[in-house]
Design a protein around this motif. Sequence first.
Motif, mmCIF file in Angstrom:
data_model
loop_
_atom_site.group_PDB
_atom_site.id
_atom_site.type_symbol
_atom_site.label_atom_id
_atom_site.label_comp_id
_atom_site.label_asym_id
_atom_site.label_seq_id
_atom_site.Cartn_x
_atom_site.Cartn_y
_atom_site.Cartn_z
ATOM 1 N N LEU A 1 -36.513 -62.585 114.268
ATOM 2 C CA LEU A 1 -37.287 -62.447 112.952
ATOM 3 C C LEU A 1 -38.291 -61.503 113.062
ATOM 4 O O LEU A 1 -38.627 -60.744 111.961
ATOM 5 C CB LEU A 1 -38.020 -63.770 112.845
ATOM 6 N N ALA A 2 -38.715 -60.969 114.438
ATOM 7 C CA ALA A 2 -39.533 -59.796 114.599
ATOM 8 C C ALA A 2 -38.659 -58.766 113.971
ATOM 9 O O ALA A 2 -39.361 -57.863 113.589
ATOM 10 C CB ALA A 2 -39.805 -59.513 115.842
ATOM 11 N N VAL A 3 -37.356 -58.494 114.227
ATOM 12 C CA VAL A 3 -36.529 -57.336 113.892
ATOM 13 C C VAL A 3 -36.471 -57.403 112.051
ATOM 14 O O VAL A 3 -36.744 -56.401 111.607
ATOM 15 C CB VAL A 3 -35.243 -57.534 114.479
ATOM 16 N N THR A 4 -36.226 -58.738 111.840
ATOM 17 C CA THR A 4 -35.684 -58.602 110.145
ATOM 18 C C THR A 4 -36.802 -58.859 109.233
ATOM 19 O O THR A 4 -36.648 -58.653 108.174
ATOM 20 C CB THR A 4 -34.537 -59.677 110.188
ATOM 21 N N SER A 5 -37.693 -59.279 109.911
ATOM 22 C CA SER A 5 -39.023 -59.707 108.805
ATOM 23 C C SER A 5 -40.568 -59.217 109.181
ATOM 24 O O SER A 5 -40.939 -58.419 108.372
ATOM 25 C CB SER A 5 -39.098 -61.141 108.694
ATOM 26 N N HIS A 6 -40.755 -59.298 110.776
ATOM 27 C CA HIS A 6 -42.105 -58.969 110.969
ATOM 28 C C HIS A 6 -42.383 -57.683 110.999
ATOM 29 O O HIS A 6 -43.248 -57.094 110.359
ATOM 30 C CB HIS A 6 -42.314 -59.860 112.206
ATOM 31 N N VAL A 7 -41.507 -56.793 111.783
ATOM 32 C CA VAL A 7 -41.517 -55.155 111.630
ATOM 33 C C VAL A 7 -41.685 -54.583 110.516
ATOM 34 O O VAL A 7 -42.096 -53.701 109.955
ATOM 35 C CB VAL A 7 -40.705 -54.808 112.773
ATOM 36 N N LEU B 1 -48.094 -62.264 112.292
ATOM 37 C CA LEU B 1 -47.823 -61.087 113.412
ATOM 38 C C LEU B 1 -48.585 -61.299 114.361
ATOM 39 O O LEU B 1 -48.040 -60.861 115.397
ATOM 40 C CB LEU B 1 -48.486 -59.885 112.609
ATOM 41 N N GLY B 2 -49.804 -61.814 114.428
ATOM 42 C CA GLY B 2 -50.451 -62.270 115.575
ATOM 43 C C GLY B 2 -50.009 -63.443 116.641
ATOM 44 O O GLY B 2 -49.887 -63.136 117.620
ATOM 45 N N ALA B 3 -49.420 -64.201 115.817
ATOM 46 C CA ALA B 3 -48.686 -65.386 116.730
ATOM 47 C C ALA B 3 -47.606 -64.985 117.325
ATOM 48 O O ALA B 3 -47.177 -65.174 118.550
ATOM 49 C CB ALA B 3 -48.139 -66.663 115.535
ATOM 50 N N ASN B 4 -46.851 -64.015 116.756
ATOM 51 C CA ASN B 4 -45.415 -63.384 117.300
ATOM 52 C C ASN B 4 -45.618 -61.875 117.970
ATOM 53 O O ASN B 4 -44.721 -61.257 117.967
ATOM 54 C CB ASN B 4 -44.124 -63.258 116.120
ATOM 55 N N ALA B 5 -46.823 -61.795 118.344
ATOM 56 C CA ALA B 5 -47.279 -60.190 118.777
ATOM 57 C C ALA B 5 -46.302 -59.858 119.973
ATOM 58 O O ALA B 5 -46.007 -58.798 119.931
ATOM 59 C CB ALA B 5 -48.874 -60.330 119.228
ATOM 60 N N ALA C 1 -43.210 -60.259 120.653
ATOM 61 C CA ALA C 1 -41.864 -59.917 120.127
ATOM 62 C C ALA C 1 -41.994 -58.736 119.264
ATOM 63 O O ALA C 1 -41.021 -57.761 119.005
ATOM 64 C CB ALA C 1 -40.955 -61.112 119.388
ATOM 65 N N VAL C 2 -43.178 -58.808 118.309
ATOM 66 C CA VAL C 2 -43.244 -57.795 117.241
ATOM 67 C C VAL C 2 -43.468 -56.390 118.070
ATOM 68 O O VAL C 2 -42.884 -55.446 117.608
ATOM 69 C CB VAL C 2 -44.334 -57.917 116.505
ATOM 70 N N SER C 3 -44.387 -56.407 118.922
ATOM 71 C CA SER C 3 -44.765 -55.234 119.705
ATOM 72 C C SER C 3 -43.659 -54.603 120.451
ATOM 73 O O SER C 3 -43.088 -53.397 120.219
ATOM 74 C CB SER C 3 -45.758 -55.240 120.894
ATOM 75 N N ARG C 4 -42.779 -55.584 120.934
ATOM 76 C CA ARG C 4 -41.519 -55.049 121.728
ATOM 77 C C ARG C 4 -40.638 -54.289 120.754
ATOM 78 O O ARG C 4 -40.026 -53.203 121.027
ATOM 79 C CB ARG C 4 -41.082 -56.077 122.667
ATOM 80 N N ARG C 5 -40.185 -54.888 119.581
ATOM 81 C CA ARG C 5 -39.412 -54.360 118.771
ATOM 82 C C ARG C 5 -39.873 -53.237 118.002
ATOM 83 O O ARG C 5 -39.151 -52.538 117.706
ATOM 84 C CB ARG C 5 -39.005 -55.444 117.452
ATOM 85 N N LEU C 6 -41.293 -53.279 117.620
ATOM 86 C CA LEU C 6 -41.775 -52.265 117.127
ATOM 87 C C LEU C 6 -41.687 -50.810 117.918
ATOM 88 O O LEU C 6 -41.476 -49.771 117.594
ATOM 89 C CB LEU C 6 -43.350 -52.534 116.682
ATOM 90 N N ASP C 7 -41.851 -51.086 119.238
ATOM 91 C CA ASP C 7 -41.513 -49.729 120.249
ATOM 92 C C ASP C 7 -40.161 -49.484 119.941
ATOM 93 O O ASP C 7 -39.941 -48.050 120.154
ATOM 94 C CB ASP C 7 -42.155 -50.377 121.944
#
Length: 275
Positions: free
Chosen positions: A176-182, A225-229, A231-237
Motif C-alpha cells: 500500500l505504500a506503493v499504490t496509495s501512500h506514495v 503516512l507517519g504510521a507507515n513511515a 515502508a513509505v520512505s523506502r518506496r519513496l527512495d
Amino acid sequence: MSRSLLLVGTGLVGGSFALAARAEGLFERVLGVDASSAAIREALAHGVIDAEAPPRPEGVAGVCVAVPVAAIAEMVRYAAAVAPGVPVFDVGSVKKPVLDALEPHTPATFVPCHPIAGSERQGAAAADGAMFRGARVVLTPTEETDPEAFATVQRWWQAVGAETVTEDAAVHDDLLAVTSHVPHLLAFALTRLAADAGALGHIGGGFRDFTRIAGADADVWSQILGANAPAVSRRLDEFSERLAELANATRNDPQALRSAIAEASRVRRGLDADR
C-alpha cells in the motif's frame, strides 16, 4: 432485541459500510459513536446511523471501527469491552502498527481489514452504499484471530459486494505504500509546486486527475503516512531513483525515454483491460 452494528467513527468509509450492510439486511440498526457531536448529527441527518450509541449498547452483533489510524487500537479495545464476544473489524489503510499497538492483548474477535476503496471527500454526507461493490478488501488476521470472527467479517464484506483476500499485515503495508501512500505524497507535492509556480490557472484534466487525492483529510493522511513511515520512505527512495532515471533520459537519451513511457503505458492499459 434488534441486531445492531456499532459504528465507531461515522465518516465516509464507516458510513458507507453501514449503509451497505443495512441495505443487505446484515443489521437492523446502526448505532454511532464519534468524538464529534457534529459528526453524529451529520450521520443522523443522512441516515447513516439510527441513533447515537448509549454507554453500554445492547444487541450489538458487530463493530466497525472507522477512526484515524492513531485511534484504532484504543477503539478496538473499547469495542471489545462494550461488545464482548462480538466480531470487531477496522477499515484502516495501515495494519502492522495497529496490531503492534494492541500487543500483547489483542482481542481474539478483532479482524484487521482494509477496504481498498474511498474518496477524497469526507464525512457521513459523502457516504455511499455502493462504495464496496467490486472493491478489494484485504484482511490481515493474526494467529490469535478467532476463526469464527474472521469468517463472519469476511462474509459481511462479501455481502456488500467486495472481493476479499487475506494477507500478512507487513506485506500489506509495504504494497500500500506503493499504490496509495506514495501517490498521495506525490499529489500533495505536485499541488504545492503548481501553486507556488503560479500555474493553477493553466491546469487541465490530467492535472486534476493526478491531484484529485490531494484534497484528502490532512489529519487522516498525516497519521497514515507517519504510521507507515518505514515502508513509505523506502518506496519513496525507489521512486526517486526511477524519477532520476527519467530525468536523465529526458536530457540525454530520447530512445530510453520513449521505451520507459511505452512500458508504463502498456502496464497502465492492462489495468483497464482487467477491470
